[in-house]
Design an enzyme around this catalytic site. Structure first.
Site, PDB file in Angstrom:
ATOM      1  N   HIS A 272     148.081  74.671  83.512  1.00  0.00           N
ATOM      2  CA  HIS A 272     147.110  73.857  83.692  1.00  0.00           C
ATOM      3  C   HIS A 272     146.765  73.355  85.166  1.00  0.00           C
ATOM      4  O   HIS A 272     145.446  72.848  85.580  1.00  0.00           O
ATOM      5  CB  HIS A 272     147.129  72.316  83.159  1.00  0.00           C
ATOM      6  CG  HIS A 272     147.139  72.191  81.841  1.00  0.00           C
ATOM      7  ND1 HIS A 272     146.300  72.802  80.842  1.00  0.00           N
ATOM      8  CD2 HIS A 272     148.195  71.764  80.787  1.00  0.00           C
ATOM      9  CE1 HIS A 272     146.471  72.803  79.661  1.00  0.00           C
ATOM     10  NE2 HIS A 272     147.867  72.093  79.518  1.00  0.00           N
TER      11      HIS A 272
ATOM     12  N   HIS B 200     147.665  74.572  74.119  1.00  0.00           N
ATOM     13  CA  HIS B 200     146.606  73.922  75.029  1.00  0.00           C
ATOM     14  C   HIS B 200     146.059  74.967  75.995  1.00  0.00           C
ATOM     15  O   HIS B 200     146.607  75.745  76.351  1.00  0.00           O
ATOM     16  CB  HIS B 200     147.277  72.903  75.809  1.00  0.00           C
ATOM     17  CG  HIS B 200     147.705  71.773  75.133  1.00  0.00           C
ATOM     18  ND1 HIS B 200     148.983  71.603  74.788  1.00  0.00           N
ATOM     19  CD2 HIS B 200     147.359  70.622  74.546  1.00  0.00           C
ATOM     20  CE1 HIS B 200     149.361  70.382  74.090  1.00  0.00           C
ATOM     21  NE2 HIS B 200     148.396  69.971  74.008  1.00  0.00           N
TER      22      HIS B 200
END
Length: 318
Positions: free
Chosen positions: A128, A167
């Site tokens: 991320h 994710h």
């Protein structure tokens, strides 16, 4: 000697978010314990080197590194919140640097023929983290750094990151959007954190997103990998693949809603090994149910160890 390396470092335990945070040191302890039993005796166990600024700056801005250094608390200080989910304790940057160094060691070992494949059991996760922003528990994007390191140091022209964390890896996609020789593919749960990774995004043909709904079972997930990711990856013909191996798609994971089993992570590992001719570097991303995390790590590393080197690989494009 095993042709599969397990790369880690004790300092990866020094990242200490507040009590109760899902990304705890227990995650790494469970993974290492799971790989310390019968069947894993022949792993080549290596201590990761410390990742240094020139390599980290292949992905992250110098100003970002300086900002993290400025915000780091001293040994007696409480962890600093960088956003609602991401914390910086006194040992966090060292932990993240050893994560970077682990992937670089994996790349070096594969490229120099010291071993064929590697699993980097490190933390915190990285996919991320954007060029100038920490988020989603992540500080440095180790997978992307490793891919760009391989391209720069070994003269490669096509590098790839495949991401099976539940994710979407927005930090890795950020690179693909501006770099046609960097391939990124992600299969993830739609509509959850970080809210990115849409199917229509293709960049230069080097970007594949496979968003799937909550409660996705194993057969549908595998079909997404088989029909969308593997053909695109084979067409791109990468010279090295880094696998962002997040295990939070497991049905027991508390942070998402896929219904995968440990065997699914063994399967995708085997499929990527076939495609890459058995040369693969993986790095730990998510996975927050400790029992499931240990089972998934065993399944993944078993697939790395047991790969049949006669299964074939990616045809060369020169």
């Amino acid at each position: 000697m095993s042709r599969t390396a397990l790369i880690s470092h004790p300092d990866c335990l020094l990242h200490v978010p507040p009590v109760g945070h899902p990304e705890s040191a227990s995650r790494l302890a469970v993974v290492l314990a799971a790989l310390n039993g019968p069947g894993f005796e022949d792993l080549l166990r290596l201590d990761a080197p410390r990742g240094e600024d020139p390599d980290i700056e292949r992905v992250h801005a110098r100003t970002y590194l300086d900002d993290l250094d400025d915000k780091r608390p001293n040994a007696q200080g409480r962890a600093v919140a960088l956003d609602a989910d991401t914390y910086l304790s006194s040992g966090s940057l060292e932990a993240a640097r050893f994560g970077v160094g682990g992937v670089i060691m994996g790349v070096d070992g594969v490229m120099r023929g010291q071993f064929d494949r590697a699993f980097c059991a490190t933390r915190p996760p990285g996919h991320h983290a954007e060029r100038g922003r920490a988020m989603g528990f992540c500080l440095f994007n180790s997978a992307a750094i490793g891919a760009l390191y391989a391209r720069s140091i070994y003269g490669l022209t096509r590098v790839a990151v495949v991401d099976v964390d539940v994710h979407h890896g927005n930090g890795s996609q950020e690179i693909a959007m501006s770099d046609p020789d960097f391939f990124y593919a992600s299969i993830h749960q739609e509509g959850i954190y970080p809210g990115s990774g849409f199917e229509h995004e293709t960049a230069f043909g080097n970007l594949v997103n496979v968003p799937l709904p909550e409660h996705t079972p194993s057969p549908r997930w595998r079909r997404g990998v088989e029909t969308l990711i593997l053909p695109a990856l084979a067409k791109f013909a990468p010279q090295i693949v880094i696998l962002s191996i997040g295990f939070d798609g497991h049905r027991l994971d508390p942070l998402a809603g896929f219904n995968l089993e440990a065997e699914d992570f063994a399967w995708v590992t085997d499929e990527l090994l076939k495609l890459t001719g058995g040369k693969l570097v993986s790095t730990l991303e998510g996975g927050y149910h400790l029992e499931a995390l240990g089972a998934c790590a065993r399944a993944h590393v078993s697939a790395l160890k047991n790969y049949n080197k006669h299964a074939g690989g990616v045809p060369s494009r020169g």
